[in-house]
Design a protein around this motif. Structure first.
Motif, PDB file in Angstrom:
ATOM      1  N   GLU A   1       0.835  -1.217   0.000  1.00  0.00           N
ATOM      2  CA  GLU A   1       0.000   0.000   0.000  1.00  0.00           C
ATOM      3  C   GLU A   1       0.862   1.255   0.000  1.00  0.00           C
ATOM      4  OE1 GLU A   1      -2.603  -0.459   3.381  1.00  0.00           O
ATOM      5  OE2 GLU A   1      -3.356  -2.323   2.510  1.00  0.00           O
ATOM      6  N   ALA A   2       1.934   1.248   0.791  1.00  0.00           N
ATOM      7  CA  ALA A   2       2.806   2.431   0.831  1.00  0.00           C
ATOM      8  C   ALA A   2       3.474   2.643  -0.526  1.00  0.00           C
ATOM      9  CB  ALA A   2       3.860   2.261   1.925  1.00  0.00           C
ATOM     10  N   ALA A   3       3.897   1.563  -1.165  1.00  0.00           N
ATOM     11  CA  ALA A   3       4.532   1.692  -2.481  1.00  0.00           C
ATOM     12  C   ALA A   3       3.541   2.279  -3.482  1.00  0.00           C
ATOM     13  CB  ALA A   3       5.050   0.333  -2.950  1.00  0.00           C
ATOM     14  N   HIS A   4       2.314   1.780  -3.451  1.00  0.00           N
ATOM     15  CA  HIS A   4       1.309   2.286  -4.393  1.00  0.00           C
ATOM     16  C   HIS A   4       1.077   3.778  -4.178  1.00  0.00           C
ATOM     17  CE1 HIS A   4      -3.122   2.551  -5.714  1.00  0.00           C
ATOM     18  NE2 HIS A   4      -2.345   2.745  -6.744  1.00  0.00           N
ATOM     19  N   LYS A   5       0.853   4.136  -2.922  1.00  0.00           N
ATOM     20  CA  LYS A   5       0.535   5.534  -2.612  1.00  0.00           C
ATOM     21  C   LYS A   5       1.717   6.446  -2.954  1.00  0.00           C
ATOM     22  CE  LYS A   5      -1.309   8.188   1.293  1.00  0.00           C
ATOM     23  NZ  LYS A   5      -0.376   9.277   1.307  1.00  0.00           N
ATOM     24  N   ASP A   6       2.888   6.078  -2.467  1.00  0.00           N
ATOM     25  CA  ASP A   6       4.034   6.987  -2.619  1.00  0.00           C
ATOM     26  C   ASP A   6       4.548   7.031  -4.060  1.00  0.00           C
ATOM     27  OD1 ASP A   6       3.712   7.447   0.027  1.00  0.00           O
ATOM     28  OD2 ASP A   6       5.443   6.273   0.695  1.00  0.00           O
ATOM     29  N   PHE A   7       4.545   5.894  -4.738  1.00  0.00           N
ATOM     30  CA  PHE A   7       5.031   5.909  -6.122  1.00  0.00           C
ATOM     31  C   PHE A   7       4.115   6.770  -6.998  1.00  0.00           C
ATOM     32  CE2 PHE A   7       7.353   1.481  -6.183  1.00  0.00           C
ATOM     33  CZ  PHE A   7       8.169   1.915  -5.160  1.00  0.00           C
ATOM     34  N   THR A   8       2.792   6.616  -6.811  1.00  0.00           N
ATOM     35  CA  THR A   8       1.869   7.346  -7.679  1.00  0.00           C
ATOM     36  C   THR A   8       1.763   8.821  -7.259  1.00  0.00           C
ATOM     37  OG1 THR A   8       0.000   6.573  -6.338  1.00  0.00           O
ATOM     38  CG2 THR A   8       0.468   5.353  -8.354  1.00  0.00           C
ATOM     39  N   GLU A   9       1.782   9.096  -5.949  1.00  0.00           N
ATOM     40  CA  GLU A   9       1.585  10.485  -5.513  1.00  0.00           C
ATOM     41  C   GLU A   9       2.871  11.301  -5.553  1.00  0.00           C
ATOM     42  OE1 GLU A   9      -0.323  10.532  -1.704  1.00  0.00           O
ATOM     43  OE2 GLU A   9      -2.157   9.612  -2.476  1.00  0.00           O
ATOM     44  N   GLN A  10       3.994  10.650  -5.259  1.00  0.00           N
ATOM     45  CA  GLN A  10       5.238  11.441  -5.149  1.00  0.00           C
ATOM     46  C   GLN A  10       6.188  11.278  -6.328  1.00  0.00           C
ATOM     47  OE1 GLN A  10       7.190  11.189  -1.300  1.00  0.00           O
ATOM     48  NE2 GLN A  10       5.292  10.533  -0.353  1.00  0.00           N
TER      49      GLN A  10
ATOM     50  N   GLY B   1       5.124  10.204  -9.561  1.00  0.00           N
ATOM     51  CA  GLY B   1       4.481  10.348 -10.876  1.00  0.00           C
ATOM     52  C   GLY B   1       4.218   9.042 -11.600  1.00  0.00           C
ATOM     53  N   LEU B   2       4.288   7.909 -10.872  1.00  0.00           N
ATOM     54  CA  LEU B   2       3.984   6.633 -11.545  1.00  0.00           C
ATOM     55  C   LEU B   2       2.497   6.625 -11.930  1.00  0.00           C
ATOM     56  CD1 LEU B   2       5.247   3.713 -12.122  1.00  0.00           C
ATOM     57  CD2 LEU B   2       3.878   3.007 -10.152  1.00  0.00           C
ATOM     58  N   PRO B   3       2.178   6.380 -13.209  1.00  0.00           N
ATOM     59  CA  PRO B   3       0.757   6.317 -13.576  1.00  0.00           C
ATOM     60  C   PRO B   3       0.042   5.198 -12.815  1.00  0.00           C
ATOM     61  CG  PRO B   3       2.161   6.431 -15.528  1.00  0.00           C
ATOM     62  CD  PRO B   3       3.071   6.189 -14.357  1.00  0.00           C
ATOM     63  N   GLN B   4      -1.216   5.455 -12.429  1.00  0.00           N
ATOM     64  CA  GLN B   4      -1.989   4.446 -11.682  1.00  0.00           C
ATOM     65  C   GLN B   4      -1.993   3.105 -12.412  1.00  0.00           C
ATOM     66  OE1 GLN B   4      -3.481   4.358  -8.800  1.00  0.00           O
ATOM     67  NE2 GLN B   4      -3.451   6.487  -8.169  1.00  0.00           N
ATOM     68  N   ASP B   5      -2.115   3.154 -13.734  1.00  0.00           N
ATOM     69  CA  ASP B   5      -2.234   1.878 -14.461  1.00  0.00           C
ATOM     70  C   ASP B   5      -0.878   1.238 -14.736  1.00  0.00           C
ATOM     71  OD1 ASP B   5      -1.284   3.517 -16.416  1.00  0.00           O
ATOM     72  OD2 ASP B   5      -2.991   3.279 -17.767  1.00  0.00           O
ATOM     73  N   SER B   6       0.172   1.777 -14.136  1.00  0.00           N
ATOM     74  CA  SER B   6       1.498   1.156 -14.274  1.00  0.00           C
ATOM     75  C   SER B   6       1.958   0.528 -12.967  1.00  0.00           C
ATOM     76  CB  SER B   6       2.525   2.200 -14.724  1.00  0.00           C
ATOM     77  OG  SER B   6       2.222   2.654 -16.011  1.00  0.00           O
ATOM     78  N   PHE B   7       1.051   0.428 -11.986  1.00  0.00           N
ATOM     79  CA  PHE B   7       1.397  -0.210 -10.709  1.00  0.00           C
ATOM     80  C   PHE B   7       0.635  -1.521 -10.594  1.00  0.00           C
ATOM     81  CE2 PHE B   7       0.908  -1.132  -6.212  1.00  0.00           C
ATOM     82  CZ  PHE B   7       2.198  -0.955  -5.742  1.00  0.00           C
ATOM     83  N   PHE B   8       1.354  -2.606 -10.381  1.00  0.00           N
ATOM     84  CA  PHE B   8       0.741  -3.933 -10.267  1.00  0.00           C
ATOM     85  C   PHE B   8       1.184  -4.532  -8.932  1.00  0.00           C
ATOM     86  CE2 PHE B   8       1.790  -2.885 -14.609  1.00  0.00           C
ATOM     87  CZ  PHE B   8       0.524  -2.890 -15.191  1.00  0.00           C
ATOM     88  N   SER B   9       0.241  -5.190  -8.261  1.00  0.00           N
ATOM     89  CA  SER B   9       0.608  -5.639  -6.914  1.00  0.00           C
ATOM     90  C   SER B   9      -0.085  -6.932  -6.527  1.00  0.00           C
ATOM     91  CB  SER B   9       0.249  -4.554  -5.892  1.00  0.00           C
ATOM     92  OG  SER B   9      -1.144  -4.375  -5.853  1.00  0.00           O
TER      93      SER B   9
END
Ligand code: FES
Length: 341
Positions: free
Chosen positions: A311-320, A322-330
């Motif tokens: 969850e932290a990786a998703h939040k921080d990568f996308t919010e801080q 600039g990782l696009p939401q659809d480029s995060f897989f978990s």
């Protein structure tokens, strides 16, 4: 009562049966929507209801909060339609359909790689070929209808066996069996393959892998699959553990880095002791990735391990970063839900 569900933006549609969840009906109809645990815990299946109403089922409160329901979000693995629906979801295109099956397997080897981690190899029946996408998991079927999820650690091209990385959990329904009574040649039944945590191959974007503990297993499968297919996208693996011994296959990851110039490995330790004499990176594993990649705009990230890290990786990568939401897989290790006695 059955209802029609239309997926946007694809326009594909399917029909649910009595009390059938949206996810179950979509899968039965051959449409793959993102999912992980199928028990309302991981939020991988979260999507939007554009039109119509649903019964939200039994989502865990951390996976779907009230304001998200008010915003039209739901967990497709829990929600059942109360009307015809239009939903918004990212359909997953795969290179082929893989049937979910129940199969027996025989324990081929039980290898303890650290104090609390065992690598189990399961042999499939002769003439059975178990197809899966690198990164997927199986449910080991236990007595009383219980099931426990484990990712395949082997790549799909080594399909004559299944490799599972099992961490000892206090009073775990399966892990107690694995660490105390399971023997070679015992029979285990399983269902799979399951999950949508697998490599998206239609892009050339560089990949950041982030694993904690035995979250390494599906990532190992994906990386070995990538090497086998000659995928030359830049790949970096951040693997975190409390102490160096938690990175139970770091020799293998170091060897990958020597053998493949598009791959690098960064081990990260959070709670090293002086006797560890650790000289590498310290701290939280996803923070180490952010320090090295403050701009992830053009990357993909694959993360597997404990829910807090994912969850932290998703939040921080996308919010801080600039990782696009659809480029995060978990694939988060959410607790299994046992059937009521
Ligand atoms: S919450 Fe639906 S798949 Fe995990």
């Amino acid at each position: 009562m059955s209802y029609k569900v239309t997926i946007q933006p694809s326009g594909n549609s399917f029909t649910t049966e009595e009390n059938e969840t949206i996810l179950a009906a979509a899968m039965r109809s051959g449409y793959m929507l993102p999912y992980g645990c199928r028990n309302g815990a991981c939020a991988a299946c979260k999507g939007k209801i554009i039109e119509g109403t649903v019964d939200h089922g039994n989502p865990q409160s951390s996976a779907l909060v009230d304001f998200e329901k008010r915003d039209g979000l739901t967990l497709f693995c829990q929600a059942t339609p109360l009307t015809d629906l239009i939903i918004e979801a990212r359909e997953i295109e795969t290179t082929g359909d893989i049937e979910v099956r129940r199969l027996p397997s025989r324990v081929q080897s039980i290898f303890r790689v650290s104090d609390d981690i065992v690598i189990l190899k399961l042999k499939l029946p002769a003439n059975e070929r178990f197809q899966f996408f690198a990164g997927q998991y199986i449910d080991v079927l236990l007595r009383g209808g219980k099931r426990r999820s484990y990712s395949m650690g082997n790549p799909p091209h080594e399909a004559e066996y299944i490799e599972l990385h099992v961490r000892n959990m206090a009073n775990g329904a399966f892990t107690t069996q694995v660490f105390e009574t399971l023997k070679e040649k015992d029979i285990l039944r399983f269902e799979g393959p399951l999950g949508t945590f697998f490599l998206r191959e239609e892009t050339e974007k560089p990949i950041i892998f982030v694993a904690s503990g035995t979250g390494f297993a599906p990532i190992k499968s994906i990386i070995e699959h990538s090497f086998e297919k000659g995928i030359d996208r830049p790949m970096v693996l951040y693997w975190g553990g409390r102490r160096p011994q938690d990175l139970y296959m770091s020799d293998l990851a170091n060897q990958w880095a020597k053998d493949h110039q598009n791959f690098s490995f960064i081990p990260v330790i959070s709670d090293g002791e002086p006797e560890d004499k650790w000289e590498g990176r310290m701290g939280m594993v996803h923070i180490a990735a952010m320090e090295d990649f403050p701009d992830m705009t053009d990357h993909e990230a694959y993360s597997c391990g404990v829910p807090a890290m994912v969850e932290a990786a998703h939040k921080d990568f996308t919010e801080q970063c600039g990782l696009p939401q659809d480029s995060f897989f978990s694939d988060a290790f959410t607790p299994s839900v046992d059937p009521k006695p």
